[in-house]
Design an enzyme around this catalytic site. Structure first.
Site, PDB file in Angstrom:
ATOM      1  N   THR A 204       0.841  -1.197   0.000  1.00 38.54           N
ATOM      2  CA  THR A 204       0.000   0.000   0.000  1.00 38.54           C
ATOM      3  C   THR A 204       0.876   1.248   0.000  1.00 38.54           C
ATOM      4  O   THR A 204       1.767   1.390   0.830  1.00 38.54           O
ATOM      5  CB  THR A 204      -0.928  -0.005   1.228  1.00 38.54           C
ATOM      6  OG1 THR A 204      -1.875  -1.064   1.086  1.00 38.54           O
ATOM      7  CG2 THR A 204      -1.669   1.317   1.361  1.00 38.54           C
TER       8      THR A 204
ATOM      9  N   GLN B 157      -3.878  -7.442  -6.361  1.00 38.48           N
ATOM     10  CA  GLN B 157      -4.465  -7.912  -5.110  1.00 38.48           C
ATOM     11  C   GLN B 157      -5.804  -7.214  -4.890  1.00 38.48           C
ATOM     12  O   GLN B 157      -5.893  -5.988  -4.931  1.00 38.48           O
ATOM     13  CB  GLN B 157      -3.553  -7.633  -3.914  1.00 38.48           C
ATOM     14  CG  GLN B 157      -4.082  -8.305  -2.638  1.00 38.48           C
ATOM     15  CD  GLN B 157      -3.333  -7.912  -1.393  1.00 38.48           C
ATOM     16  OE1 GLN B 157      -3.369  -6.751  -0.989  1.00 38.48           O
ATOM     17  NE2 GLN B 157      -2.666  -8.866  -0.757  1.00 38.48           N
TER      18      GLN B 157
ATOM     19  N   GLY C 245      -6.636 -12.376   1.868  1.00 35.49           N
ATOM     20  CA  GLY C 245      -7.255 -13.037   3.013  1.00 35.49           C
ATOM     21  C   GLY C 245      -6.416 -12.901   4.262  1.00 35.49           C
ATOM     22  O   GLY C 245      -6.486 -13.759   5.150  1.00 35.49           O
ATOM     23  N   ALA C 246      -5.634 -11.818   4.344  1.00 37.02           N
ATOM     24  CA  ALA C 246      -4.671 -11.661   5.442  1.00 37.02           C
ATOM     25  C   ALA C 246      -4.864 -10.322   6.160  1.00 37.02           C
ATOM     26  O   ALA C 246      -5.800  -9.577   5.913  1.00 37.02           O
ATOM     27  CB  ALA C 246      -3.246 -11.750   4.871  1.00 37.02           C
TER      28      ALA C 246
ATOM     29  N   TYR D 167      -8.129  -8.035   7.640  1.00 33.69           N
ATOM     30  CA  TYR D 167      -9.190  -7.437   6.846  1.00 33.69           C
ATOM     31  C   TYR D 167     -10.378  -8.394   6.709  1.00 33.69           C
ATOM     32  O   TYR D 167     -10.422  -9.426   7.391  1.00 33.69           O
ATOM     33  CB  TYR D 167      -8.627  -6.949   5.513  1.00 33.69           C
ATOM     34  CG  TYR D 167      -7.529  -5.919   5.715  1.00 33.69           C
ATOM     35  CD1 TYR D 167      -7.811  -4.726   6.392  1.00 33.69           C
ATOM     36  CD2 TYR D 167      -6.223  -6.155   5.307  1.00 33.69           C
ATOM     37  CE1 TYR D 167      -6.814  -3.791   6.635  1.00 33.69           C
ATOM     38  CE2 TYR D 167      -5.221  -5.225   5.557  1.00 33.69           C
ATOM     39  CZ  TYR D 167      -5.516  -4.041   6.213  1.00 33.69           C
ATOM     40  OH  TYR D 167      -4.534  -3.119   6.474  1.00 33.69           O
TER      41      TYR D 167
ATOM     42  N   ARG E  74      -3.684 -14.771  -0.453  1.00 32.86           N
ATOM     43  CA  ARG E  74      -2.724 -14.415   0.585  1.00 32.86           C
ATOM     44  C   ARG E  74      -3.359 -14.582   1.952  1.00 32.86           C
ATOM     45  O   ARG E  74      -4.485 -14.121   2.180  1.00 32.86           O
ATOM     46  CB  ARG E  74      -2.228 -12.977   0.411  1.00 32.86           C
ATOM     47  CG  ARG E  74      -0.980 -12.670   1.248  1.00 32.86           C
ATOM     48  CD  ARG E  74      -0.520 -11.230   1.115  1.00 32.86           C
ATOM     49  NE  ARG E  74       0.934 -11.123   1.335  1.00 32.86           N
ATOM     50  CZ  ARG E  74       1.546  -9.997   1.694  1.00 32.86           C
ATOM     51  NH1 ARG E  74       0.866  -8.884   1.867  1.00 32.86           N
ATOM     52  NH2 ARG E  74       2.858  -9.979   1.863  1.00 32.86           N
TER      53      ARG E  74
ATOM     54  N   GLY F  56       9.926 -10.788   5.976  1.00 32.39           N
ATOM     55  CA  GLY F  56      11.148 -10.064   6.305  1.00 32.39           C
ATOM     56  C   GLY F  56      12.407 -10.746   5.812  1.00 32.39           C
ATOM     57  O   GLY F  56      13.479 -10.601   6.405  1.00 32.39           O
TER      58      GLY F  56
END
Length: 362
Positions: free
Chosen positions: A30, A103, A176-177, A180, A227, A297
């Site tokens: 984002t 996405q 799907g993460a 949200y 996701r 990460g």
């Protein structure tokens, strides 16, 4: 003289019908630079800078409807204007040989009255809100989505997927993460429903499975990714048994034969007030039959190891790709990386912190 050993991250991979030239994925990030939910021309340069021939890019989270918004200046794909605005961005990525997925998301309760049509309450699996909210304020209390309203949300995802293909995208990633809307249904720490969408793992997964089914029927399984972040606690979305949830989702999506499963893998999580080290992706890797993307990460060294050990097929690099538009090239040369600036992640400037990160000198 022997040829240099192949760098695992830069080895080719076949993801369904897509031939990838390397395993370095740009995940959705984002950036809050799509004014009035319409992608802007400056995104053409941003995405094309990061495109490589045969490389997979996933566009930032893109709203499926006018109720899906919760952050300033995030893009949508439910109107004709938005679809037309995406087209030159997608064309620029394709001109460099990139493979580009969009996405698609709905934020659910992670919103406020100000983002909702007619100032209505955000929708969710629950009527319980999440705090703190954006910029020091709280998110507005949500409204529990009625069972008879769910088909309308499914249709929103279906139409968004159709619009993404019309805009030229190669496929879509269902979000799907991160706490949200879909994850609000998936996790028992958020989903307090007593109907067929709450309670058991099967019931809590029903909403996600129905969305996947609708999207697959619309554009084909080979154009669909999902996701998930089962181990995370974003936006107070936690589950009492994240590993069981992850395995259940993997088994459910196996039925559809989707292009990939993209899993966020945090290093440390909090479950029931206690810090735990998650088991990682091994159980999901064993359960899921398709392409697995790991995100958590990673750097060059541990990304290479993850691929070499067959722990995952592809590795997503978010902040590193944001700050290094030529990230695969830097990995190839083991070159120094630009440092990212958190202060400009979400600022509206169309250049600073967006398209001004330097490339390696030729």
């Amino acid at each position: 003289m022997a040829a240099p050993a192949t760098i695992p991250l830069l080895s080719p991979y076949k993801m369904g019908k897509f031939n990838l030239s390397h395993r370095v994925v740009m995940p959705p990030l984002t950036r809050s630079r799509s004014y009035n939910n319409v992608p802007q021309p400056h995104a053409i340069l941003y995405y094309s800078q990061r495109a490589t021939n045969g490389g997979l890019l996933i566009a930032e989270a893109t709203g499926v409807s006018d109720t899906a918004q919760g952050y300033p200046s995030t893009p949508g794909i439910w109107t004709k204007e938005q679809v037309e605005a995406w087209k030159p961005i997608v064309e620029a990525v394709h001109a460099k040989g990139g493979i580009f997925f969009c996405q698609i998301w709905h934020v659910g309760r992670v919103s406020t009255y100000g983002f909702q049509p007619n100032g209505e309450a955000p929708i969710s699996s629950t009527d319980k809100g999440v705090t703190p909210g954006l910029d020091g304020g709280d998110w507005s209390p949500p409204r529990r989505l009625r069972t008879d309203e769910i088909p309308q949300i499914l249709n929103g995802f279906r139409l968004a997927a159709r619009n993404a293909i019309e805009a030229g995208f190669d496929g879509v990633e269902i979000h799907g993460a991160n706490g949200y809307l879909i994850e609000q249904f998936l996790k028992d720490g958020v989903n307090d429903r007593t109907d067929e969408y709450g309670g058991s793992l099967e019931n809590r997964s029903r909403f996600a499975v129905e969305i996947i089914e609708a999207v697959v029927k619309e554009i084909g399984a080979d154009r669909v990714g999902l996701r998930i972040s089962p181990f995370a606690d974003f936006m107070e979305a936690v589950d009492s048994n994240p590993e069981a949830l992850a395995i259940h989702i993997a088994n459910e999506v196996n039925r559809f034969g989707i292009a990939y499963l993209h899993v966020i893998e945090p290093r440390m999580i909090e479950v029931n007030g206690k810090l735990q080290t998650p088991q990682g992706l091994a159980p999901i890797r064993k359960a899921f039959k398709g392409t697995l993307i790991a995100s958590g990460g990673y750097g060059r060294e541990d990304g290479n190891k993850a691929v070499a050990d067959n722990y995952t097929d592809l590795v997503a690099f978010g902040r590193l790709f944001l700050a290094n538009p030529d990230l695969p090239r830097r990995f190839e040369l083991d070159a120094p990386l630009n440092k990212y600036d958190r202060n400009t992640f979400y600022t509206p400037d169309p250049v600073v912190g967006y398209t001004d990160y330097p490339f390696l000198e030729s």
